[in-house]
Design a protein around this motif. Structure first.
Motif, PDB file in Angstrom:
ATOM      1  N   VAL A   1      54.303  10.217 -57.027  1.00  0.00           N
ATOM      2  CA  VAL A   1      53.694   9.245 -56.710  1.00  0.00           C
ATOM      3  C   VAL A   1      52.280   9.205 -57.487  1.00  0.00           C
ATOM      4  CG1 VAL A   1      52.318   7.850 -54.930  1.00  0.00           C
ATOM      5  CG2 VAL A   1      54.530   8.910 -54.396  1.00  0.00           C
ATOM      6  N   LEU A   2      51.648  10.498 -57.701  1.00  0.00           N
ATOM      7  CA  LEU A   2      50.494  10.711 -58.351  1.00  0.00           C
ATOM      8  C   LEU A   2      50.572  10.429 -59.674  1.00  0.00           C
ATOM      9  CD1 LEU A   2      47.718  11.517 -58.460  1.00  0.00           C
ATOM     10  CD2 LEU A   2      48.336  13.861 -58.833  1.00  0.00           C
ATOM     11  N   LEU A   3      51.624  10.866 -60.368  1.00  0.00           N
ATOM     12  CA  LEU A   3      52.166  10.698 -61.949  1.00  0.00           C
ATOM     13  C   LEU A   3      52.373   9.267 -62.095  1.00  0.00           C
ATOM     14  CD1 LEU A   3      54.254  13.851 -62.627  1.00  0.00           C
ATOM     15  CD2 LEU A   3      51.750  13.603 -62.829  1.00  0.00           C
ATOM     16  N   GLY A   4      53.071   8.511 -61.283  1.00  0.00           N
ATOM     17  CA  GLY A   4      53.212   7.046 -61.138  1.00  0.00           C
ATOM     18  C   GLY A   4      51.870   6.310 -61.259  1.00  0.00           C
ATOM     19  N   LEU A   5      50.968   6.767 -60.286  1.00  0.00           N
ATOM     20  CA  LEU A   5      49.764   6.010 -60.364  1.00  0.00           C
ATOM     21  C   LEU A   5      49.182   6.141 -61.485  1.00  0.00           C
ATOM     22  CD1 LEU A   5      48.821   6.600 -56.721  1.00  0.00           C
ATOM     23  CD2 LEU A   5      48.951   4.427 -57.715  1.00  0.00           C
ATOM     24  N   ILE A   6      48.916   7.463 -62.243  1.00  0.00           N
ATOM     25  CA  ILE A   6      48.151   7.704 -63.286  1.00  0.00           C
ATOM     26  C   ILE A   6      48.774   6.809 -64.505  1.00  0.00           C
ATOM     27  CG2 ILE A   6      47.798   9.587 -65.052  1.00  0.00           C
ATOM     28  CD1 ILE A   6      47.628  11.555 -62.584  1.00  0.00           C
ATOM     29  N   ALA A   7      50.161   6.656 -64.396  1.00  0.00           N
ATOM     30  CA  ALA A   7      50.729   5.892 -65.595  1.00  0.00           C
ATOM     31  C   ALA A   7      50.377   4.456 -65.374  1.00  0.00           C
ATOM     32  CB  ALA A   7      52.316   6.035 -65.548  1.00  0.00           C
TER      33      ALA A   7
ATOM     34  N   LEU B   1      64.261  12.118 -60.541  1.00  0.00           N
ATOM     35  CA  LEU B   1      64.545  13.430 -61.312  1.00  0.00           C
ATOM     36  C   LEU B   1      63.726  14.421 -60.470  1.00  0.00           C
ATOM     37  CD1 LEU B   1      63.050  12.106 -64.760  1.00  0.00           C
ATOM     38  CD2 LEU B   1      65.386  12.768 -64.110  1.00  0.00           C
ATOM     39  N   SER B   2      63.350  14.217 -59.048  1.00  0.00           N
ATOM     40  CA  SER B   2      62.924  15.111 -58.171  1.00  0.00           C
ATOM     41  C   SER B   2      61.649  16.047 -58.660  1.00  0.00           C
ATOM     42  CB  SER B   2      64.009  16.172 -57.936  1.00  0.00           C
ATOM     43  OG  SER B   2      64.954  15.758 -57.339  1.00  0.00           O
ATOM     44  N   VAL B   3      60.700  15.186 -59.297  1.00  0.00           N
ATOM     45  CA  VAL B   3      59.297  15.596 -59.891  1.00  0.00           C
ATOM     46  C   VAL B   3      58.411  15.817 -58.926  1.00  0.00           C
ATOM     47  CG1 VAL B   3      57.768  15.314 -61.676  1.00  0.00           C
ATOM     48  CG2 VAL B   3      60.374  14.780 -62.250  1.00  0.00           C
TER      49      VAL B   3
ATOM     50  N   VAL C   1      60.286  14.446 -67.768  1.00  0.00           N
ATOM     51  CA  VAL C   1      59.186  13.488 -67.724  1.00  0.00           C
ATOM     52  C   VAL C   1      58.581  12.800 -68.992  1.00  0.00           C
ATOM     53  CG1 VAL C   1      56.671  13.230 -67.054  1.00  0.00           C
ATOM     54  CG2 VAL C   1      58.272  14.732 -65.893  1.00  0.00           C
ATOM     55  N   ILE C   2      58.620  13.473 -70.072  1.00  0.00           N
ATOM     56  CA  ILE C   2      58.221  12.919 -71.346  1.00  0.00           C
ATOM     57  C   ILE C   2      59.416  11.780 -71.673  1.00  0.00           C
ATOM     58  CG2 ILE C   2      58.081  13.264 -73.840  1.00  0.00           C
ATOM     59  CD1 ILE C   2      57.044  15.991 -73.227  1.00  0.00           C
ATOM     60  N   VAL C   3      60.752  12.098 -71.537  1.00  0.00           N
ATOM     61  CA  VAL C   3      61.698  10.955 -71.750  1.00  0.00           C
ATOM     62  C   VAL C   3      61.604   9.785 -70.875  1.00  0.00           C
ATOM     63  CG1 VAL C   3      64.145  10.710 -71.883  1.00  0.00           C
ATOM     64  CG2 VAL C   3      63.447  12.693 -72.576  1.00  0.00           C
ATOM     65  N   ALA C   4      61.165  10.046 -69.452  1.00  0.00           N
ATOM     66  CA  ALA C   4      60.959   9.077 -68.636  1.00  0.00           C
ATOM     67  C   ALA C   4      59.858   8.016 -69.139  1.00  0.00           C
ATOM     68  CB  ALA C   4      60.643   9.728 -67.171  1.00  0.00           C
ATOM     69  N   PHE C   5      58.977   8.774 -69.596  1.00  0.00           N
ATOM     70  CA  PHE C   5      57.613   8.047 -69.968  1.00  0.00           C
ATOM     71  C   PHE C   5      57.960   7.265 -71.225  1.00  0.00           C
ATOM     72  CE2 PHE C   5      54.787  10.309 -67.269  1.00  0.00           C
ATOM     73  CZ  PHE C   5      53.467   9.410 -67.163  1.00  0.00           C
ATOM     74  N   LEU C   6      58.553   7.694 -72.051  1.00  0.00           N
ATOM     75  CA  LEU C   6      59.282   6.979 -73.510  1.00  0.00           C
ATOM     76  C   LEU C   6      59.959   5.801 -72.843  1.00  0.00           C
ATOM     77  CD1 LEU C   6      59.882   9.820 -76.105  1.00  0.00           C
ATOM     78  CD2 LEU C   6      57.846   8.392 -75.453  1.00  0.00           C
TER      79      LEU C   6
ATOM     80  N   ALA D   1      52.677  15.477 -68.334  1.00  0.00           N
ATOM     81  CA  ALA D   1      53.145  16.886 -68.896  1.00  0.00           C
ATOM     82  C   ALA D   1      52.632  17.886 -68.564  1.00  0.00           C
ATOM     83  CB  ALA D   1      53.491  16.510 -70.594  1.00  0.00           C
ATOM     84  N   LEU D   2      51.509  17.952 -68.639  1.00  0.00           N
ATOM     85  CA  LEU D   2      50.761  19.327 -68.233  1.00  0.00           C
ATOM     86  C   LEU D   2      51.074  19.513 -66.669  1.00  0.00           C
ATOM     87  CD1 LEU D   2      47.390  19.050 -70.370  1.00  0.00           C
ATOM     88  CD2 LEU D   2      49.266  20.425 -70.706  1.00  0.00           C
ATOM     89  N   ILE D   3      50.790  18.548 -65.793  1.00  0.00           N
ATOM     90  CA  ILE D   3      50.875  19.098 -64.448  1.00  0.00           C
ATOM     91  C   ILE D   3      52.534  19.271 -64.005  1.00  0.00           C
ATOM     92  CG2 ILE D   3      51.181  17.864 -62.248  1.00  0.00           C
ATOM     93  CD1 ILE D   3      48.644  16.054 -62.847  1.00  0.00           C
ATOM     94  N   THR D   4      53.340  18.670 -64.693  1.00  0.00           N
ATOM     95  CA  THR D   4      54.931  18.829 -64.581  1.00  0.00           C
ATOM     96  C   THR D   4      55.174  20.502 -65.110  1.00  0.00           C
ATOM     97  OG1 THR D   4      55.343  16.546 -64.914  1.00  0.00           O
ATOM     98  CG2 THR D   4      57.005  18.199 -64.962  1.00  0.00           C
ATOM     99  N   PHE D   5      54.454  20.717 -66.356  1.00  0.00           N
ATOM    100  CA  PHE D   5      54.886  21.983 -66.904  1.00  0.00           C
ATOM    101  C   PHE D   5      54.302  22.994 -65.858  1.00  0.00           C
ATOM    102  CE2 PHE D   5      53.445  25.580 -69.555  1.00  0.00           C
ATOM    103  CZ  PHE D   5      54.721  25.611 -70.263  1.00  0.00           C
ATOM    104  N   ALA D   6      53.165  22.894 -65.234  1.00  0.00           N
ATOM    105  CA  ALA D   6      52.423  23.931 -64.390  1.00  0.00           C
ATOM    106  C   ALA D   6      53.265  24.238 -63.147  1.00  0.00           C
ATOM    107  CB  ALA D   6      51.174  23.618 -64.199  1.00  0.00           C
TER     108      ALA D   6
END
Length: 370
Positions: A231-237, A225-227, A271-276, A256-261
Motif C-alpha cells: 500500500v505504501l509503495l503504491g501510494l508513493i508511485a 507479488l506479496s511485496v 518490483v522494478i518489473v512491476a513499475f516498468l 526498490a530500496l525499501i524492497t531490497f531492505a
C-alpha cells in the motif's frame, strides 16, 4: 523603407533579456509566486464546487469559497493521515530493515573484495573517512532541514489563503483582465480566459484520476507479488507520478530500496518489473485516455520546463511547469505575433488524410413512348 521595422537580432536580444529578467524575478519572489501560481490551479479545480454552492445552495461567495477550501483541506488531510499510518508501520520494522541492510552491506563488501581485490579493512577505512566528513557537515544539513520544514509550512499557509482569495475575488480578477486591454480585444481575452479555465481544469482532474488508477494498479500488482508495504509503495508511485517524467523514476528508486531492505534482491527485481509495466500502461493507455491531448506540449520543451522549474522552485516548479506552459501555448496560438512560439511549444502534427467522398447517384433514362 519602413522606419518602424525592428531587426531580428534586436527582437531576439529583447526576448532573451525579458526571459532572464522574468527568471530572476521568479527566483527572488519564490516565497510569494510559487504558492500563488499553485493556488490559481487549485482555484480552477474548486471553481465548479464554489459555483454550485453559490448558485444552487444560495450561499454567499465568500462562504462558498471557504467551504470549498475546507473540503479540500479535509481531503488532503485524510490522504496525509493514511500515508502517515503506512510510514508508522515502516518505522516499527526499522530493526528488521537495519538488519537486512547490514546483511546486504556485508554481501556487497565480499563481492567488492572478490571482484576488485580490495580488502574489507580498506573499505571500512574509506567509509569512516566519509562518515567523518558527513558528521562535519551535519549541522549544515540539520539547519537546511529545519529551514525546509519552515518553508513548507509557510508555503501551505500561503496556498490556502491564496486559494480562498482567488475564489472569492474571481469576478474582480476577470474584469481586470478584460478591461486592461483595448475594447476590440475584449472578446478574444474572454475566449482565452475561458479556454484556459477549461483546459487546465480538465488537465488537473485527469491527473488526479490518473494518480488514483496508478496507485490502485501498483497496490494490486505488489499485493499479488506479496511485496511488503504494498500500500505504501503504491501510494508513493501514484503521488510521485504527478511530477512528469522524473516522478516515476524517483518512486521506483525509493520502492526498490525499501524492497531490497525487506525482501532481498529477487523481490526488488520483481518490483522494478512491476513499475516498468505500470509505467508502460500509464504512458500508452492512461495518459492518452484519461488526461488526453488537452495539453499539447512537445516532450522536448516539457522536459526543459521541468528542469528549469526544478532549478527555480524545486518540486513545486516541476509540477507547475506543464500547466503553465499549456497556458502560454493557448495565449500564443490566439495572438498573431506570438503564433510562432505556439508552434515551437506544440507537438508534431500528423498530416490529415483526405477522406474519400462517395456519392450515390441514380441515373434515370427517359424513353419516349409511342
Amino acid at each position: 523603407m519602413n522606419q518602424s521595422f525592428t531587426p531580428f537580432y534586436t527582437r531576439l536580444a529583447m526576448v532573451l533579456f525579458s526571459i532572464i529578467c522574468i527568471g530572476y524575478l521568479a527566483i527572488l519572489g519564490q516565497t510569494l509566486l510559487a504558492p500563488l501560481l499553485t493556488s490559481f490551479l487549485l482555484a480552477l479545480l474548486l471553481l465548479p464546487l464554489a459555483n454550485y454552492l453559490e448558485k444552487k445552495c444560495r450561499l454567499k461567495r465568500s462562504l462558498a469559497s471557504i467551504i470549498s477550501v475546507v473540503l479540500m483541506i479535509a481531503l488532503l488531510s485524510s490522504i496525509l493521515y493514511f500515508l502517515a499510518n503506512q510510514l508508522t508501520d515502516l518505522w516499527q520494522d526499522w530493526p528488521l530493515l537495519k538488519k537486512q541492510a547490514e546483511t546486504s552491506f556485508h554481501d556487497v563488501q565480499n563481492w567488492i573484495s572478490r571482484t576488485f581485490h580490495i580488502n574489507t579493512h580498506k573499505q571500512i577505512d574509506y567509509l569512516k573517512d566519509s562518515a567523518t566528513s558527513a558528521l562535519a557537515t551535519s549541522a549544515t544539513v540539520l539547519g537546511a532541514t529545519i529551514l525546509t520544514l519552515s518553508s513548507t509550512l509557510l508555503f501551505l499557509s500561503f496556498l490556502l489563503l491564496f486559494t480562498f482569495f482567488i475564489l472569492n475575488y474571481r469576478g474582480t480578477l476577470f474584469r481586470f483582465l478584460t478591461s486592461v486591454f483595448a475594447d476590440e480585444h475584449t472578446e478574444k481575452v474572454s475566449e482565452i480566459v475561458r479556454h484556459i479555465q477549461f483546459i487546465i481544469k480538465k488537465y488537473i482532474t485527469g491527473l488526479f484520476i490518473q494518480m488514483i488508477i496508478v496507485t490502485a494498479l501498483m497496490i494490486f500488482i505488489l499485493w499479488i507479488l506479496s511485496v511488503k508495504y504494498a500500500v505504501l509503495l503504491g501510494l508513493i508511485a501514484g503521488i510521485f507520478n504527478i511530477i512528469p517524467y522524473l516522478g516515476i523514476f524517483s518512486a521506483l528508486l525509493i520502492s526498490a530500496l525499501i524492497t531490497f531492505a525487506t525482501a532481498g534482491a529477487a523481490k526488488m527485481l520483481l518490483v522494478i518489473v512491476a513499475f516498468l509495466f505500470v509505467h508502460t500502461i500509464d504512458g500508452n493507455v492512461l495518459m492518452p485516455l484519461v488526461v488526453g491531448s488537452k495539453v499539447k506540449i512537445n516532450a522536448l520543451f516539457a522536459f526543459i520546463g521541468i528542469v528549469v522549474g526544478e532549478m527555480i522552485w524545486g518540486i513545486s516548479g516541476m509540477f507547475l511547469c506543464i500547466p503553465y506552459l499549456a497556458m502560454l501555448k493557448i495565449i500564443f496560438d490566439r495572438v498573431d505575433p506570438l503564433k510562432p512560439w505556439g508552434i515551437l511549444l506544440g507537438g508534431e502534427e500528423k498530416p490529415h488524410k483526405k477522406r474519400k467522398i462517395y456519392r450515390i447517384t441514380k441515373k434515370i433514362k427517359l424513353e419516349e413512348q409511342e
